[in-house]
Design an enzyme around this catalytic site. Structure first.
Site, mmCIF file in Angstrom:
data_model
loop_
_atom_site.group_PDB
_atom_site.id
_atom_site.type_symbol
_atom_site.label_atom_id
_atom_site.label_comp_id
_atom_site.label_asym_id
_atom_site.label_seq_id
_atom_site.Cartn_x
_atom_site.Cartn_y
_atom_site.Cartn_z
ATOM 1 N N THR A 554 0.835 -1.199 0.000
ATOM 2 C CA THR A 554 0.000 0.000 0.000
ATOM 3 C C THR A 554 0.873 1.254 0.000
ATOM 4 O OG1 THR A 554 -0.111 0.381 2.400
ATOM 5 C CG2 THR A 554 -1.568 -1.307 1.488
ATOM 6 N N GLU A 605 13.525 -2.593 -0.925
ATOM 7 C CA GLU A 605 14.213 -2.332 -2.189
ATOM 8 C C GLU A 605 13.341 -1.539 -3.146
ATOM 9 O OE1 GLU A 605 16.903 -1.729 -4.345
ATOM 10 O OE2 GLU A 605 17.636 -3.553 -3.368
ATOM 11 N N VAL A 608 12.810 2.623 -3.896
ATOM 12 C CA VAL A 608 13.537 3.421 -4.890
ATOM 13 C C VAL A 608 13.796 2.539 -6.104
ATOM 14 C CG1 VAL A 608 15.601 4.784 -5.388
ATOM 15 C CG2 VAL A 608 14.692 4.710 -3.054
ATOM 16 N N ALA A 610 11.633 0.783 -7.999
ATOM 17 C CA ALA A 610 10.773 -0.392 -8.194
ATOM 18 C C ALA A 610 11.605 -1.666 -8.090
ATOM 19 C CB ALA A 610 10.025 -0.304 -9.517
ATOM 20 N N GLY A 663 -0.918 2.996 -14.217
ATOM 21 C CA GLY A 663 -0.363 2.605 -12.928
ATOM 22 C C GLY A 663 1.041 3.060 -12.657
ATOM 23 N N GLU A 666 1.397 7.364 -8.293
ATOM 24 C CA GLU A 666 0.657 7.034 -7.083
ATOM 25 C C GLU A 666 -0.835 7.257 -7.368
ATOM 26 O OE1 GLU A 666 1.941 5.855 -4.356
ATOM 27 O OE2 GLU A 666 4.082 6.173 -4.708
ATOM 28 N N LYS A 681 12.379 9.384 -2.074
ATOM 29 C CA LYS A 681 13.324 8.414 -2.620
ATOM 30 C C LYS A 681 14.773 8.839 -2.409
ATOM 31 C CE LYS A 681 10.157 6.616 -6.147
ATOM 32 N NZ LYS A 681 9.840 6.522 -7.590
ATOM 33 N N GLY A 796 5.753 0.792 -12.602
ATOM 34 C CA GLY A 796 4.876 -0.235 -13.143
ATOM 35 C C GLY A 796 4.600 -1.305 -12.116
#
Length: 814
Positions: A554, A605, A608, A610, A663, A666, A681, A796
């Site tokens: 979330t 992880e 920052v 993805a 997507g 946010e 980040k 993504g």
């Protein structure tokens, strides 16, 4: 001659009795059959006794229920013409029971002698019922009352057998009795004074062993409801398996430490005669079961044969300088306990002689403390010894194996396995024979301890991970799909078995301790209970499963605020939610400290980049002694996507809307476009580089108009983007004029950090950053002139989910 004992589950009802008789019918040669009470009857009688002693007449309907159960069993088993005498016997027995209990209720007490008489009826009734049914098929079967053959002292409740007399009576009787099948009640015997006695918990096993030893039986078979002795309690450890072969001493150790399938004293009579014992399953008679013997084939097997435990343990510690070098202190302690007829289960003493610790049953703790303090009252008054300390709500776990002494490192493996799951060990004991290693732990940790030890010693090092997932939307849904797709691969190739125990969204939550079937998780969640985060946490804590991982998919501030509660419970946290790590520095540092203190990994992880290995790479740099001096990065895949697709043919509003729909942003795109997301980040990277910084120390050069920043809803924000379209068009035209590309850049250097839109020239590594990619440049001591560069897709649902999945796998391989 073979001796067979059928436990309470094997004769619990008419259906099971028929199964037991079918097993008997398959056996050749002479047989002695020892029978327990119908399943649950002895416990029910004990409860009735306690109720009656309290003057509570509610025992009467409970006694009638037991009577009716026996009568119904007879009705289902026997033809009508064969019931009368047995029904009369049952009514007579319960009439006597009623009289005894009525007297108990009136007096408010009951002697141990009368208690034995009451409890004896369980076996007397069940054995008579089985005998009457058996006679229909085996007319030459006979019934023998164990009280006439097994003689004991007058220690009612746990009588000691007089073996010389007992062996003579058994041998004399069976020399004369040539019947093919003899039925006998277990558990009961008779004192030399002629009073009914009982042989203690599991006494029916003991009865069978006494008979087998006296008659030099070929073998003893214990028929129960499980297929042998298991590597652990299968009700607690679902992966437990039957033990094919086990030695007498190993079986005694496991039974002593709570393996309820066999009563520990059973082994002694057959051990002396080397009579093999088989533990068999009445309901799966063809299953191999467990053979107890001293067979040489046991030598090359797993040195650990089983893991067992005893609940409801209290530790009593006596310590003080008055114990050091004082002769006889231990003798006085043990004598004081012995005078109270208290059994000591566990003993350990510090080499300094400063303390002695014993483990006993919890219900005897008060009596034991009183006895010890009375024995050492002089030393306590002189402050040479402290009053005994009692600790309760404990359990003993034990590794058992005959060949443990020939294998190095078993103790270390046991303790490190428990330590990794934050299971605190209160005391340790290991005998010189090294047949078992025992440890005292909190009762609440027993299930976790047994499972994690079984995993380590019996399951080919397959590590089970138990996931509790919050958030099953775009990212969370993809994550669950990836777990479901890769489960088999991970188990086969990485020895990781992943189970999803809980899933939740903002409305619903669902728990399944055995694991949720992921092919139908959406339907399961839809029918789940109302979500309450407090209830969610409580359930995780109550389950207390090994290798537990809370997965936060979330962007919820409240959920990020409870990570500490999970870490304190040794529950690892894996999150793509950036809020916790970009909150106040003290909170960030506290989560790190808790992670180390409670051995609970805290991995983020995907905060920052993805799925890019940015944080992991940075951690490795710092751990290897490198120092970061400067960071330059494009950290927003959504902003990079937006500025790569924003041109004269595609308005800023349209591109932002597209990014949201796909997507990449946010749920509230303003978080991305305002720079807050990038600030979080870069702050996380700065902190992971070893610098203390707060988010308000980062300079944010926003490219949004003031009106857009001040909107209060997503709808208003998008409306403002349309209103200020010329503003964004001007930025784009300026970049064209300078032959540059627009990139939203985060930078840290010399203790200062900033985020903002930059005009990037062609020669810069950021210029050719396409799509939704991220890029990070680390300038360090080792990478001073040419920075370490990490580049790839940074937004993504699928790549973010894969990053979360990678963190979960990382925990599995620790």
């Amino acid at each position: 001659m073979n001796v067979l004992k059928f436990g309470g589950s094997s004769v619990a009802n008419s259906h099971n009795i028929v199964k037991s008789i079918a097993i008997l019918a398959e056996k050749k040669g002479k047989k002695i059959v020892v029978v327990s009470a119908l399943g649950g009857v002895t416990d029910a009688l004990n409860t009735i006794i306690d109720t009656a002693k309290n003057g509570d007449k509610s025992y009467i309907p409970e006694l009638l229920k037991i009577r009716d159960r026996h009568l119904e069993t007879v009705q289902e088993l026997l033809p009508e013409e064969n019931r009368d005498s047995l029904n009369s016997y049952i009514e007579k027995c319960f009439s006597h029971l009623g009289s005894l209990l009525e007297g108990c209720c009136l007096l408010g007490e009951l002697s141990s002698k009368t208690t034995d008489i009451i409890l004896s009826y369980g076996e007397l009734l069940s054995s008579r019922i089985l005998y009457e049914k058996l006679k229909l098929s085996f007319p030459k079967a006979v019934y023998a009352d164990s009280r006439e053959l097994i003689k004991t002292d007058a220690n009612h409740g746990n009588a000691s057998v007089s073996f010389e007399t007992t062996d003579f009576l058994i041998q004399y009787y069976f020399d004369k009795n040539q019947a093919e099948i003899t039925i006998m009640p277990g558990f009961i015997a008779e004192s030399h004074e002629g009073h009914t006695t009982t042989l203690g918990r599991g006494g029916s096993d003991y009865t069978a062993a006494i008979l087998a030893a006296a008659l030099d039986a070929q073998q003893l078979e214990i028929w129960t409801d499980v297929s042998g002795m298991f590597t652990a309690n299968p009700k607690i450890v679902k992966q437990a398996t039957p033990i094919p072969y086990i030695t007498y001493s190993e079986a005694m150790e496991l039974s002593h430490f709570g393996a309820k399938v066999l009563y520990a004293p059973t082994i002694q009579p057959v051990l002396n005669k080397q009579i093999p014992v088989y533990i068999k399953n009445t309901f799966e008679p063809l299953a191999p079961g467990t053979l107890i013997s001293n067979a040489s084939r046991l030598e090359n097997t797993n040195p650990i044969k089983g893991i067992s435990h005893i609940d409801a343990i209290a530790l009593i510690t006596l310590e003080g300088s008055g114990l050091i070098g004082i002769l006889g202190a231990s003798k006085r302690l043990f004598s004081a306990i012995a005078r109270e007829a208290i059994n000591i289960i566990f003993i350990t003493q510090a080499s300094s002689e400063h303390s002695i610790c014993i483990g006993i049953s919890e219900n005897q703790a008060t009596k034991a403390k009183r006895a010890i303090d009375a024995e050492f009252q002089y030393e306590i008054k002189q402050f040479k010894i402290n009053p005994s300390l009692v600790e309760e709500n404990l359990s003993i776990i034990a590794l058992v194996g005959e060949n443990m002494k020939n294998h190095q490192g078993l103790s270390g493996k046991m303790f490190s396995t428990l330590g990794k799951n934050n299971i605190n060990i209160r005391a340790i004991a290991q005998g010189a024979s090294e047949r078992n290693i025992s440890a005292v732990i909190a009762k609440k940790d027993v299930k976790k301890a047994l499972n994690t030890l079984h995993e380590s010693f019996f399951e080919d090092n397959i590590k089970q991970l138990n996931l509790f997932i919050s958030g099953v939307g775009n990212v969370g849904g993809k994550f669950i799909d990836q777990v479901n797709q890769q489960k088999k691969y991970l188990k086969e190739h990485l020895k990781i078995n992943i189970r999803v125990i809980a899933i939740s969204n903002s409305q619903k939550m669902h728990f399944d301790e055995d694991g949720i079937h992921l092919n139908h998780w959406k339907e399961v969640l839809q029918n789940g209970e109302e979500n309450c985060m407090e209830a969610f946490i409580s359930k995780v804590e109550k389950l207390n499963l090994r290798n537990s991982i809370f997965v936060d998919n979330t962007a919820n501030t409240s959920i990020a605020g409870i990570y500490d509660r999970f870490l304190k419970q040794n529950v690892a946290v894996v999150t793509c939610n950036k809020i916790a790590c970009s909150s106040g520095f003290e909170n960030y540092r506290n989560l790190k400290v808790l992670s180390q203190k409670y051995n609970a990994p805290f991995l983020f992880e995907t905060n920052v980049g993805a799925g890019l290995p940015i944080i992991d790479t940075l951690k490795n740099l710092i751990a290897s002694g490198d120092k970061v001096h400067k960071i330059q990065a494009v950290l927003s895949g959504s902003l990079n996507f937006i500025f790569n697709n924003f041109n004269e043919n595609n308005s800023f509003y349209n591109v932002v809307n597209q990014a949201k729909e796909e997507g990449y942003t946010e749920p509230d795109p303003k978080i991305d476009l305002s720079g807050v997301d990038v600030m979080r980040k870069i702050l996380i990277l700065i902190r992971e580089s070893g610098y203390a910084m707060e988010i308000d120390e980062i300079e944010n050069e926003s490219f949004l108009p003031k009106e857009s920043l001040e909107t209060s809803s997503t709808e208003d924000f998008f409306a403002s983007l349309q209103t200020h379209a010329p503003h964004f068009e001007t930025m784009y035209q300026e970049a064209i004029k300078k032959d540059c590309r627009l990139k939203y850049v985060a930078q840290f250097e010399e203790g200062k950090a900033s985020v903002g839109l930059r005009y990037i020239q062609k020669e810069h590594p950021f210029y050719h950053l396409e799509g939704k990619d991220n890029i990070v440049l680390f300038y360090t001591d080792r990478y001073a002139e040419q920075p370490l560069l990490i580049k790839g897709a940074g937004a993504g649902a699928a790549v973010t989910a894969s990053g979360i999945f990678a963190d979960v796998i990382r925990i599995g391989t620790i």
